[in-house]
Design an enzyme around this catalytic site. Structure first.
Site, PDB file in Angstrom:
ATOM      1  N   ASP A 253       4.778   3.149  -8.452  1.00 17.00           N
ATOM      2  CA  ASP A 253       5.263   2.546  -8.633  1.00 17.00           C
ATOM      3  C   ASP A 253       7.424   3.310  -9.614  1.00 17.00           C
ATOM      4  O   ASP A 253       6.598   4.705  -9.950  1.00 17.00           O
ATOM      5  CB  ASP A 253       5.820   1.413 -10.268  1.00 17.00           C
TER       6      ASP A 253
ATOM      7  N   VAL B 239     -41.753  18.991 -25.493  1.00 14.12           N
ATOM      8  CA  VAL B 239     -39.879  17.872 -26.237  1.00 14.12           C
ATOM      9  C   VAL B 239     -38.820  19.214 -26.230  1.00 14.12           C
ATOM     10  O   VAL B 239     -38.021  18.783 -26.026  1.00 14.12           O
ATOM     11  CB  VAL B 239     -40.315  17.768 -28.144  1.00 14.12           C
TER      12      VAL B 239
HETATM   13  P1  ATP Z   1       8.571  -1.304  -9.024  1.00 19.47           P
HETATM   14  O1  ATP Z   1       9.334   0.450  -8.417  1.00 19.47           O
HETATM   15  O2  ATP Z   1       7.847  -0.874 -10.169  1.00 19.47           O
HETATM   16  O3  ATP Z   1       7.548  -1.701  -7.760  1.00 19.47           O
HETATM   17  P2  ATP Z   1      11.081  -2.384  -7.457  1.00 19.47           P
HETATM   18  O4  ATP Z   1      11.634  -1.986  -9.038  1.00 19.47           O
HETATM   19  O5  ATP Z   1      11.067  -1.017  -6.944  1.00 19.47           O
HETATM   20  O6  ATP Z   1       9.855  -1.707  -8.667  1.00 19.47           O
HETATM   21  P3  ATP Z   1      11.394  -5.023  -7.044  1.00 19.47           P
HETATM   22  O7  ATP Z   1      10.811  -4.803  -8.896  1.00 19.47           O
HETATM   23  O8  ATP Z   1      10.372  -5.992  -6.840  1.00 19.47           O
HETATM   24  O9  ATP Z   1      11.021  -3.462  -7.369  1.00 19.47           O
HETATM   25  O10 ATP Z   1      12.562  -4.891  -6.417  1.00 19.47           O
HETATM   26  C1  ATP Z   1      13.090  -5.238  -5.773  1.00 19.47           C
HETATM   27  C2  ATP Z   1      13.619  -5.590  -5.666  1.00 19.47           C
HETATM   28  O11 ATP Z   1      14.227  -7.236  -5.273  1.00 19.47           O
HETATM   29  C3  ATP Z   1      14.470  -4.528  -5.772  1.00 19.47           C
HETATM   30  O12 ATP Z   1      15.154  -3.877  -4.754  1.00 19.47           O
HETATM   31  C4  ATP Z   1      15.966  -6.275  -6.280  1.00 19.47           C
HETATM   32  O13 ATP Z   1      16.894  -5.800  -4.589  1.00 19.47           O
HETATM   33  C5  ATP Z   1      15.002  -6.719  -5.928  1.00 19.47           C
HETATM   34  N1  ATP Z   1      15.034  -7.397  -7.227  1.00 19.47           N
HETATM   35  C6  ATP Z   1      14.849  -6.368  -8.860  1.00 19.47           C
HETATM   36  N2  ATP Z   1      14.512  -7.373  -9.518  1.00 19.47           N
HETATM   37  C7  ATP Z   1      15.822  -8.541  -9.322  1.00 19.47           C
HETATM   38  C8  ATP Z   1      15.810  -9.728  -9.891  1.00 19.47           C
HETATM   39  N3  ATP Z   1      15.619 -10.169 -11.840  1.00 19.47           N
HETATM   40  N4  ATP Z   1      16.826 -10.653  -9.514  1.00 19.47           N
HETATM   41  C9  ATP Z   1      16.401 -10.748  -8.132  1.00 19.47           C
HETATM   42  N5  ATP Z   1      16.587  -9.738  -7.087  1.00 19.47           N
HETATM   43  C10 ATP Z   1      15.650  -8.767  -8.142  1.00 19.47           C
END
Ligand code: ATP
Length: 906
Positions: free
Chosen positions: A350, A303
């Site tokens: 991200d 043990v």
């Molecule tokens: P992450 O870094 O968290 O991945 P992100 O901001 O880099 O996110 P998304 O949010 O997917 O990536 O955005 C990608 C692209 O989509 C942006 O550059 C923008 O041009 C477009 N976008 C972002 N939000 C919107 C929205 N609400 N409506 C339309 N187009 C959008």
């Protein structure tokens, strides 16, 4: 209107009917809302919700019955080692050794209580963690949107859902825009199913399978696409999921790799002790020891050789570590992830919201061939489009799609909705447009919600002449593919090459300044377009939105560099924007876009991946390829994610990290760790904690195993030297459980070393007991055995046997004190200030010393342990001998570092 008091002709379901409206999918939405007594535009009132909650109870599934505390305590005895000890106690009692029998019994009780308390503490901290991840739901109550705990939902509640949300109860859809739902949790079907508001048709009332109820949503399924509103029709155990008994069985967590390693170590030690027992028995028999005495000591030796305390200390260390992390913003869902965290070699993060603040402010607006600067800060509408005076008509046209194709609203203290969209509402306001007002004037007849994969959003609105207006906003490069025309200085013109290159120039100019770039486009068509093929659009404007890097992110990045952890930025944003932010943060490496990734083979990506720092314009599925490429290079990958499409990458990564604030339910469920503050620096902090926890585990494993090996060697050595057994069964147990327990715990909660982030990550394949540590443990055990046996032999020639045996026992106990310092400085400085930084350990050591003084000097304790009092000189001899284990380690380390310095292998 209350479900019980409505006097209208409709058939209102009595609130007391717990099954809700089970056939809601067959009815029209209006019938369902009438029967549940709710206006979908207003929702239930708080009072109604409370009344219904009182009848329906909380919206949760029944938990499996809990084990009673007594059973948990008794569990501590359900261990074959403890069984052996119990037999030993009985044997001792039978041969008249009442003293040993009593000690074994008491120590067993102490062990059980300690084990039970540790388990309970570990369980409590895990429970507290679980409570931190309460599921919530977005509802409309009293006419306002609000977030409530999912448990408080009642039939009749109006729930708002979007891609990534977990469906919190069973419900009937009243609004469905391109909705798809993954129902695998319920139906086993892995492909998402499309849902719509239309009532399900059934012939002759034939039953409709759950999978075919396309107008219904079910608890615990996940919305993977679109936007929806549903009326809750059933909650808790009355939901479809609640009726499936199997789904309620919660799986227990599988043991972590470390736990498996320690288990196998335990088994090997048991084997070793078996061999030792046989060897010991043989030597003792040769010396003619009594059989009963031999039996008892053999069992005690077995043990003593097994580290009973280890599993409990390990579980507690992990649980406490995880609890500590949770309080600093990182909720770890599986204990095993702590180990992976400690060995992480790459963090893929991200950009938006994790590396940046997600505080969006439009800084630039381009329209009709001119670039304007936008002034003002944050989400306040104070500020102007500089240079736009006298061009208000043009500016209004420019921001119109941004304002209408948008779901964010400004409030007195900020906004609700997506930060990017809120920034565009603010931009519209600065250009003179009230987005809220405009949206009521131009109602939507349809929409394509924003999707990280398509990178745009579109809304459809009726025109006075019966035609349909389409407004689109999204990534400029994506819009360029959808546009045939552009709003130029001299009106709408075809989007020819010069215009296209002007737009691309503006995009890279804004992106190069670190701005997030979005375009706005519009068109008028005869009928609502097919979502798969938008009509030729006219690009009207481009907005540049600033999102500053998080102030702590730079420091965290520097820390990663010294710790040998690479950081890669992964973003949906434009390459120029991503590169500018990466530069500001100090992320090195090439910038690669999603389109380039598409052209690479898996091998090509793997070959280049270590040189890439930024992945721009990526779609969520690229993340999986990135994780795979990194894993193939032997990396341990932490990957962040928030969207519904990130789930696969979060699962594929060694440590999936979901955002607590902006993350979807789906991402949080797939992740191993959830950040409550969405902050990149919290990941780095968790890596640091992970390393510290692993270090501590190494420390107490080293400490406890050295005691075990020391005990075996001491008994064998004494036996070979023809000396009486220096440690009795009672003493061995006492040392193993009572004397070693507190220092081991103190090592388990040791504060992190200063240099914990100054060395490269641990090799994930490293065994906790590598050759170096095994050697150190064996060395310490051998020194303890040699010291104890020498003290016994030496003392026997000067004093009586009882005194000599007491000195041997005391020496062995004191050896543990010194060896805890060896174990604490696994490969750090052995002596020096660092050793004084764990007050708890020093208190424990003082406590152990005091207890030993009691064991040697107090009459009742002497009776138990068979000891006699020692004088000061004898104590000094014991203490001096015990210190040799520290001195021996010091000598080895000096020799090693000298050899290292002279270039020889250590
Ligand atoms: P992450 O870094 O968290 O991945 P992100 O901001 O880099 O996110 P998304 O949010 O997917 O990536 O955005 C990608 C692209 O989509 C942006 O550059 C923008 O041009 C477009 N976008 C972002 N939000 C919107 C929205 N609400 N409506 C339309 N187009 C959008």
């Amino acid at each position: 209107m209350d479900g019980q008091t409505t006097t209208e002709a409709v058939q209102v379901v009595p609130v007391t009917d717990l099954s809700g409206v089970p056939d809601a999918y067959l009815l029209a939405p209006a019938q369902v809302t009438d029967r549940l007594g709710v206006d979908p535009a207003v929702g239930l009132s708080t009072r109604q919700a409370a009344e219904r909650a009182a009848v329906h109870g909380p919206n949760r599934l029944a938990e499996p019955a809990r084990r009673s505390e007594w059973l948990k305590f008794l569990d501590q005895f359900r261990n074959w080692l403890i069984g052996i000890l119990l037999i030993a106690a009985v044997v001792a009692g039978a041969i008249g050794d009442i003293k040993d029998a009593a000690v074994i019994t008491v120590v067993l009780q102490i062990n059980a209580v300690l084990g039970y308390l540790q388990e309970r503490r570990a369980e409590r901290s895990l429970e507290a963690l679980r409570r931190m991840l309460v599921p919530t739901a977005r509802v409309r109550r009293d006419g306002v949107e609000q977030v409530v705990e999912a448990e408080t939902l009642v039939p009749g509640d109006v729930v708002l859902l979007e891609a990534g949300d977990r469906v919190p109860a069973d419900g009937r859809l009243t609004v469905a825009e391109s909705v798809e739902v993954a129902e695998a949790a319920l139906t086993g079907e892995s492909q998402p199913v499309a849902k719509s508001v239309a009532a399900v048709e059934t012939t002759g009332g034939a039953p409709v399978a759950v999978a075919d109820r396309t107008s219904a949503l079910f608890m615990n399924t996940a919305v993977t696409r679109g936007r929806a509103e549903m009326i809750v029709t059933a909650t808790g155990m009355h939901t479809e999921l609640g009726s499936i008994a199997e789904a309620l069985r919660t799986g227990t967590e599988p043991p972590s790799p470390l736990q498996i390693q320690l288990d196998s170590l335990g088994r090997r030690l048991a084997l070793l002790s078996g061999v030792a027992v046989v060897a010991y028995a043989l030597t003792a028999l040769v010396r003619g020891e009594g059989l009963s005495d031999l039996a008892l000591r053999a069992v005690a030796l077995a043990v003593a050789a097994i580290p009973e305390g280890l599993p409990a200390v390990l579980a507690l260390t992990l649980a406490l570590g995880v609890y500590r992390m949770a309080h600093r913003g990182a909720i770890v869902k599986r204990l095993a992830s702590v180990e992976s965290l400690g060995s992480a070699t790459v963090v893929c993060s991200d950009k938006t919201g994790t590396l940046t603040l997600n505080e969006m402010t439009a800084r630039a607006l381009w329209t009709a061939g001119r670039l304007y600067e936008v002034t003002g800060e944050g989400y306040g509408t104070k500020g102007t489009v500089r240079g736009g005076e006298g061009r208000s008509g043009q500016l209004l046209d420019a921001v119109l799609p941004f304002a209408v194709c948008n779901d964010a609203h400004l409030t007195d203290d900020g906004f609700v909705g997506d930060p990017t969209e809120a920034a565009l509402v603010v931009l519209a306001a600065k250009a003179g447009m009230d987005a809220d007002l405009l949206r009521t004037e131009q109602p939507r007849v349809g929409e394509l919600p924003f999707d990280a994969a398509t990178k745009y959003m579109a809304t459809f609105h009726p025109e006075p002449d019966g035609r349909i207006r389409v407004h689109v906003k999204g990534a400029v490069d994506v819009l360029l593919d959808l546009c045939t025309d552009v709003l130029a200085e001299d009106g709408v013109r075809p989007l020819d090459d010069p215009h296209r290159s002007e737009i691309l120039d503006v995009t890279s100019q804004l992106g190069g300044a670190g701005l997030r770039v979005l375009g706005a486009a519009t068109a008028v068509v005869d009928k609502a377009p097919d979502p798969a093929a938008l009509p030729g659009l006219t690009l009207v404007s481009i907005a540049g939105i600033a999102d500053p890097p998080r102030p702590q992110a730079r420091d965290a990045m520097a820390l990663c560099r010294t710790a040998g952890v690479a950081v890669k930025m992964i973003t949906g944003d434009h390459a120029a924007t991503a590169a500018a932010i990466a530069r500001e943060l100090g992320i090195d490496g090439d910038v690669v876009t999603g389109a380039e990734l598409d052209r690479m083979t898996e091998e090509q990506l793997a070959a280049r991946i270590d040189d890439i720092g930024v992945f721009a314009r990526v779609a969520p599925e690229h993340k999986v390829a990135i994780v795979r490429a990194l894993s193939s290079r032997g990396h341990i990958v932490a990957m962040t994610g928030d969207g519904v499409n990130d789930a696969a990458a979060l699962r594929a990564a060694h440590i999936g990290v979901a955002m607590g604030i902006t993350g979807t339910d789906v991402a949080k469920e797939a992740a191993d760790m959830v950040l409550t503050d969405d902050d990149f620096s919290t990941i780095v902090l968790a890596v640091r904690e992970g390393r510290a926890i692993y270090d501590n585990i190494v420390k107490f494993v080293r400490f406890q195993l050295a005691t075990n090996i020391g005990a075996i060697l001491t008994l064998l050595g004494a036996s070979l030297a023809g000396l009486p057994a220096p440690l009795t069964a009672a003493q061995l147990l006492w040392i193993n459980i009572v004397m070693d327990g507190p220092p081991a715990m103190a090592l388990a909660v040791d504060p992190a070393r200063d240099d914990v982030m100054r060395h490269p990550p641990r090799d994930p394949g490293e065994r906790i007991l590598d050759a170096r540590r095994l050697l150190a443990i064996t060395r310490a055990g051998a020194v303890m055995a040699l010291g104890t046996v020498l003290v016994l032999a030496l003392a026997r020639s000067y004093v009586d046997t009882d005194t000599a045996l007491t000195m041997a026992f005391t020496t062995f106990v004191l050896f543990q004190l010194f060896n805890s310092l060896n174990a604490r400085a696994d490969d750090g400085p052995l002596l020096g200030r660092y050793q004084f930084r764990n007050r708890t350990l020093w208190l424990c050591l003082a406590g152990v010393l005091a207890v030993q003084v009691v064991a040697v000097h107090l009459p009742w304790a002497r009776a138990v342990f068979g000891t006699v009092p020692l004088n000061l000189a004898q104590w000094a001899l014991c203490l001096g001998t015990a210190s040799t284990v520290l001195l021996a380690e010091l000598a080895v380390r000096i020799a090693q570092s000298t050899r290292r310095r002279s270039g020889e292998p250590a």
